[in-house]
Structure formats: structure tokens, C-alpha cells
Design an enzyme around this catalytic site. Structure first.
Site, mmCIF file in Angstrom:
data_model
loop_
_atom_site.group_PDB
_atom_site.id
_atom_site.type_symbol
_atom_site.label_atom_id
_atom_site.label_comp_id
_atom_site.label_asym_id
_atom_site.label_seq_id
_atom_site.Cartn_x
_atom_site.Cartn_y
_atom_site.Cartn_z
ATOM 1 N N GLU A 189 41.086 28.958 65.999
ATOM 2 C CA GLU A 189 42.119 28.953 64.978
ATOM 3 C C GLU A 189 42.787 30.318 64.851
ATOM 4 O O GLU A 189 43.920 30.517 65.249
ATOM 5 C CB GLU A 189 41.485 28.528 63.653
ATOM 6 N N GLU B 42 30.563 44.375 25.556
ATOM 7 C CA GLU B 42 31.343 44.177 24.338
ATOM 8 C C GLU B 42 31.979 45.452 23.820
ATOM 9 O O GLU B 42 33.011 45.413 23.188
ATOM 10 C CB GLU B 42 30.456 43.552 23.257
#
Lengths: 100, 511
Positions: free
Chosen positions: B66, B309
Site C-alpha cells: 500500500e 484540578e
């Protein structure tokens, strides 16, 4: 056929050993050179990929038999044992068909 | 086919995590079909199979149907695989069967693929290859119209690879994530070993999995395992449920940073345990992890904090407020803080990067603040796999891990996080708000302490400029964990105490 007719034709046929398929393709091409292409200097090279895989690598040959018309440019590549009428083959190779 | 009674030998691929789920590697001397939809990382797998081999000292041949070798050399460089260099060293060879732009292809008559086979054999001999990758079959079926011939010829090639003793990977495309193994009936000639790569869309999130569908006559882990494709590394499979619970368990205790909490835990946390700290926002989870790391630093132990956080500055400022100097700890090489937003990458990538950080810094203590932030960016399944993977990894390193988890409600309640991970953590500490006569206080209890006795009280927990303090048990209030407080009269407490005689029977170890 565009432009002036070529004086020389180079055909490379890649085969895998001497299989019936290879023999068929070789015979077809020999006949073509002797008959339809008799006017030209016809250079038919048979390359056995089993003996010379490097050549097959260089030309990126997948299938056998594979015929490559190397000259005149542009190259044409045909896969198969060439079991077709000569005029069809010549057309595919983009070579002149003079008839007999 | 005759059954081979002997044990089927494995070839470790070198693809991280894959050999684990493959119980050692691909069956040696056989051809494995790797099937997947477009974009499922088939070419990466095929390339990595060879690249990992080269790195293990084995040469490989890549047959490409490919992409051109030039494109592959370029694309794979990003994974750290310098194919051009390996080619020069004679450790990698391409067999270029990709479409050639300059030649028009016509088919006249019968043919076979002997030339391709001769080229593969030649390349194998030239570099002394033990591995072969062929990528991908769909491309050649598309080019040569006669699928029957192509199928027969590929079967001949596979047979030849086998007779040369090569271990090979052949990729093939499938149109759907579930259904036929591959198009063009490829499974007719590669039937023994099948691996499926998937690129699923679950809850709008991409999730890659690899499944070993079969290895004939030999074992492998069942089901789909998540994997990720990362720059500089390639495919990394996360073996999750294949993880064996074989980590050693230590009786060595380490301090939580609070002598009182250590006492409640029966003498501190275990050195190679995972502690989950759960609480609503503001109950003191970040403080708990800060204290945990500061305590390590006092003993010269390194801590690694993953914060999802808060920013570094916020964390450092908070810590200063509790008398902990993060900057000094970092300068002393006793702390490393890694802050990032969980939204930036998928959880699989997050796991890999956490593992890398841990291996690089080699801490004795790891804190994750908070897991709930990571839960947001994933499916529940993906999150659970992440936590299992992380927990197992930390335990294998024989270090202590402290995770925080935020409950969605202020009073009582549990989070999804807890529901999914409570069974795999060794200790659980709950932090809860307690309403006491019109005032909000904080409560702390050790809910679980695997392998040890622990205090069952719910104790008052307070925070000041020197950090956390654990006070007396809440005796006259119940329903703290559910958030449905009931005040109990002192006489009732007396009566209940007499009933259970708790004082006579303290600290029973848990099963």
C-alpha cells in the site's frame, strides 16, 4: 502510434523458471518479434526471477509472467502469459501493427 | 492439519503489553493475521513488529502493498524507528509491492505471484530475517482483479514463509468493527492465528482495543484490551485484567503525616498499599495528600504528585497555608509535581505518561489529586480499566499510592469513582461534612484498612495553619455517612455502649 516509428524495441519478460506459463509467454513474444515486429530491431530479454530476484526487486515485479516494454518510452507493463491475439498485444504495448 | 503435541514456541514481539496478553508472544514460525478497520493502527503494528525485533537483534522484511517505503520511513520516524538506518545496517529490508505511478498495469492471460515470492525470499536471505510483515492485503486484491488467484498465491507465500521458519504478521482490512475477520476471504489461508485491532467510538470517545481472537493450539488472554499509539513508542497495550496479582505485600508501615491518623489506621499506611481518600469539595482531601507527601519528605522519601484540578502555583500556595513548602521539597529532589488537564489526552495515554513519570522519578509515594477529574473524560469502562492498570502498576513498584476522589454531593454520598475502585484499594478514608448544632464541622473515618485493625470511630477533623488535626469521635450524632444527621441523646449512647461493650473489644482486624 504517434510520431515516427521506432527503430528499436526493448522488451523485458520476467518469468519464474521454465513454467508452461513462461514458455507460452516467451513463444508468443518470439513470434511477435519475428513476424509483426520484423521490421524493427527487437531486443527481447528473458529474466528468471528465481535466479535473479534482485532484478525483479529493482523493477518491482509482483506477478509472473510480467512483460515490460522498456523502449520506446513510456514503459508499458503487462501481466499474464499473453494469450491474446498479436494485434491486441501490440495495442497494449503501444506499438505499431503492420499486419501481415 | 496434524495436531502438534509439543508446546508451541512463542516469539516475543517486543510490543509493550502485547506479549503479556499473548502469553509470551506470537506463535513462532507461523503467520498471524492482524485485521482491523481503516485507522486501527494495522500498519503501525506491522512496522512495530519488525522495529521491536530489530531492537531485540532480529532482522525483518517489510512487504508493503500500500504505502511506499519512502512514506513508511517518514511516517515511522515519529515512533523513534529509524528504518533508513536499519536498512543501511542490513537489519531491515523492504519488498516494495506498492502501486507504481509510472507503469500502467494490464492483465492479459494467466499469471501467478512467483516474482513477489522470489523477492521476499531473496530479501529474507539477504538480511537474515526472522520476522516478516505484509501490509496490507486489501491493496493487492484491489490491484489484481482475480481474487481467486491472489488468494491461492498468498497461501503459497504464507506456506513458504512457514517452511523458512519465519514468524510473520499479515494485515488485512475489515469493513466493520464486528463481523467478518477480513475481506476477500483472507481467513481462508491464514486461519491459525488472528489478532483484531479495533478503533471504537464509545460515548463520543475513541477507544482502541486489541483482541487476540485465536492462537491455534495455544493459550492467550481473552477479550479486548485497550491500547494507545504514542509518539516515540508506537503501540502500547494496557494488559489490565491480564495483570497478575503477584505483587509482594509488605508489612512495613509508613506515616500518613498525622500521628493521630496513623493510630487510627493501626500504625500507619502499609508501604505498598493504595489509599483512597473520599470527600466532598473542601473537606480536606488535597490537604491529606499534601500531608502524606510532606511526611515522606521528612524521612527523605520522594513523592510524585499528579494534580488534575489545580495548577502548580495554587497547590504550592495551599501547601504554604498548611505549613508545607513544596518549592523547598522540589529543590531537595523530594517532590515532583505534574499538573495537567485530563481533557488533554485519553486515559490510556494518561496512564502511560503516569507510568513513565513514576519510572523516571522513582518515588516512594505517589498521590493522585483527584481521580474524579479523570473520570470526567472517560467512559466508565475505560475509567475502571485505567484505575486497575494504575493501581497494579503502583503496587508492582512497591510504593504507596494515595488517590483522592470527590463526592458529587456535599453531604454524604459516594461517587462513581468509589463504586468502581473501592474493592481494589487497600484503605479507604472518608472525609465528610458534619452539621453539629447549626455549625459545619468536618468528620473523618477509616472505612477500610486491609490486613490491619483500625479505629471505627468517626472523628472530628479540623484544619489550621499547621495542617490537619484529628479530634474526638462524634459520639452524639449519627447518620454522618449518609448525610442524614440525627442527634442522639447522651443517655442513648450510654445504653448502646453498654449493649455492644465496644471498649472491651477494640480494634478487631478485618478479614
Amino acid at each position: 502510434m504517434n510520431g515516427p516509428a521506432p527503430s528499436k524495441i526493448v522488451l523485458h519478460l520476467y518469468v519464474a523458471g521454465r513454467s508452461p506459463r513462461a514458455e507460452r509467454a516467451i513463444a508468443t513474444l518470439r513470434r511477435l518479434c519475428e513476424r509483426e515486429l520484423a521490421r524493427y530491431e527487437c531486443d527481447l530479454v528473458i529474466i528468471d526471477v528465481l535466479a535473479d530476484p534482485q532484478q525483479a526487486e529493482a523493477r518491482k515485479i509482483l506477478a509472473t509472467p510480467t512483460l515490460i516494454k522498456e523502449f520506446p518510452e513510456p514503459p508499458r507493463r503487462i501481466i499474464g502469459d499473453l494469450g491474446v491475439p498479436p494485434e491486441e498485444l501490440l495495442a497494449a504495448l503501444n506499438l505499431p501493427y503492420d499486419g501481415l | 492439519m496434524a495436531t502438534d503435541v509439543s508446546v508451541i514456541e512463542r516469539l516475543p514481539t517486543g510490543i509493550p503489553g502485547f506479549d503479556h496478553i499473548a502469553n509470551g508472544g506470537l506463535p513462532r514460525g507461523r503467520t498471524t493475521l492482524v485485521s482491523g478497520t481503516a485507522g486501527s493502527a494495522k500498519t503501525v503494528f506491522a512496522s512495530q513488529f519488525l522495529a521491536a525485533g530489530v531492537q531485540l537483534g532480529e532482522a525483518g522484511v517489510f512487504v508493503t502493498f500500500e504505502e511506499s517505503p519512502a512514506a513508511l520511513r517518514r511516517n515511522m520516524l515519529g515512533f523513534g524507528w529509524n528504518i533508513a538506518e536499519w536498512e543501511e545496517q542490513g537489519r531491515w529490508a523492504f519488498v516494495d509491492a506498492s502501486p507504481q505511478a509510472d507503469d500502467e498495469l494490464m492483465i492479459m492471460g494467466a499469471y501467478d505471484l512467483s516474482a513477489l515470492l522470489a523477492r521476499i525470499e531473496h530479501a529474507v536471505r539477504r538480511v537474515g530475517a526472522t520476522r516478516v510483515s505484509m501490509d496490507s492485503l486489501g491493496a493487492i486484491f484491489n490491484r489484481l482483479a482475480d481474487t481467486r488467484v491472489v488468494r491461492n498465491e498468498l497461501f503459497r507465500i504464507v506456506t513458504s514463509l512457514k517452511s523458512m521458519g519465519l514468524t510473520a504478521v499479515i494485515t488485512a482490512e475489515r469493513t466493520h468493527e464486528y463481523g467478518d475477520i477480513g475481506r476477500y476471504g483472507v481467513e481462508e489461508f491464514v486461519t491459525d492465528d488472528v489478532v483484531i485491532l479495533r478503533n471504537l467510538l464509545e460515548e463520543e470517545k475513541r477507544r482502541r482495543t486489541v483482541e487476540i481472537l485465536k492462537f491455534r493450539g495455544t493459550s492467550h488472554q481473552k477479550g479486548g484490551f485497550p491500547f494507545t499509539v504514542i509518539p516515540g513508542q508506537g503501540i502500547v497495550v494496557i494488559p489490565l485484567s491480564a495483570i497478575e496479582l503477584k505483587q509482594r505485600s509488605s508489612n512495613v508501615r509508613i506515616s500518613s503525616g498525622s500521628p493521630e491518623l496513623d493510630r487510627m489506621c493501626g500504625g500507619g499506611f502499609f508501604r505498598d498499599s493504595i489509599i483512597l481518600v473520599s470527600g466532598a469539595t473542601g473537606t480536606g482531601k488535597t490537604l491529606m495528600s499534601t500531608t502524606f507527601m510532606a511526611s515522606g519528605a521528612l524521612r527523605g522519601e520522594r513523592s510524585l504528585l499528579f494534580a488534575f484540578e489545580e495548577s502548580r502555583d495554587q497547590l504550592a500556595r495551599n501547601a504554604i497555608g498548611w505549613g508545607v513548602d513544596f518549592e523547598q521539597m522540589e529543590q531537595d529532589g523530594l517532590l515532583r509535581v505534574v499538573c495537567n488537564y485530563p481533557e488533554v489526552t485519553g486515559l490510556e495515554d494518561q496512564l502511560i505518561s503516569i507510568q513513565d513519570e513514576i519510572l523516571r522519578f522513582r518515588p516512594q509515594r505517589v498521590a493522585i489529586d483527584s481521580l474524579s477529574a479523570l473520570e470526567r473524560v472517560s467512559t466508565i469502562k475505560g475509567f475502571r480499566e485505567f484505575v486497575i492498570g494504575l493501581t497494579s502498576f503502583i503496587k508492582h513498584q512497591e510504593m504507596a499510592g494515595l488517590y483522592t476522589s470527590t463526592t458529587p454531593t456535599l453531604l454524604g454520598g459516594t461517587s462513581i469513582t468509589e463504586a468502581h475502585i473501592s474493592t481494589i484499594t487497600d484503605s479507604i478514608i472518608l472525609l465528610r461534612y458534619v452539621e453539629l448544632f447549626g455549625e459545619m464541622r468536618r468528620g473523618l473515618t477509616v472505612l477500610k484498612m486491609r490486613g490491619s485493625a483500625h479505629d471505627k470511630d468517626i472523628r472530628e477533623f479540623s484544619i489550621d495553619g499547621t495542617g490537619m488535626h484529628i479530634g474526638r469521635p462524634f459520639r452524639n450524632i449519627s447518620g454522618i455517612l449518609s448525610g442524614q444527621f440525627t442527634h442522639v441523646a447522651p443517655s442513648e449512647i450510654e445504653r448502646l455502649s453498654a449493649l455492644f461493650r465496644d471498649e472491651d473489644n477494640p480494634l478487631l482486624p478485618e478479614g
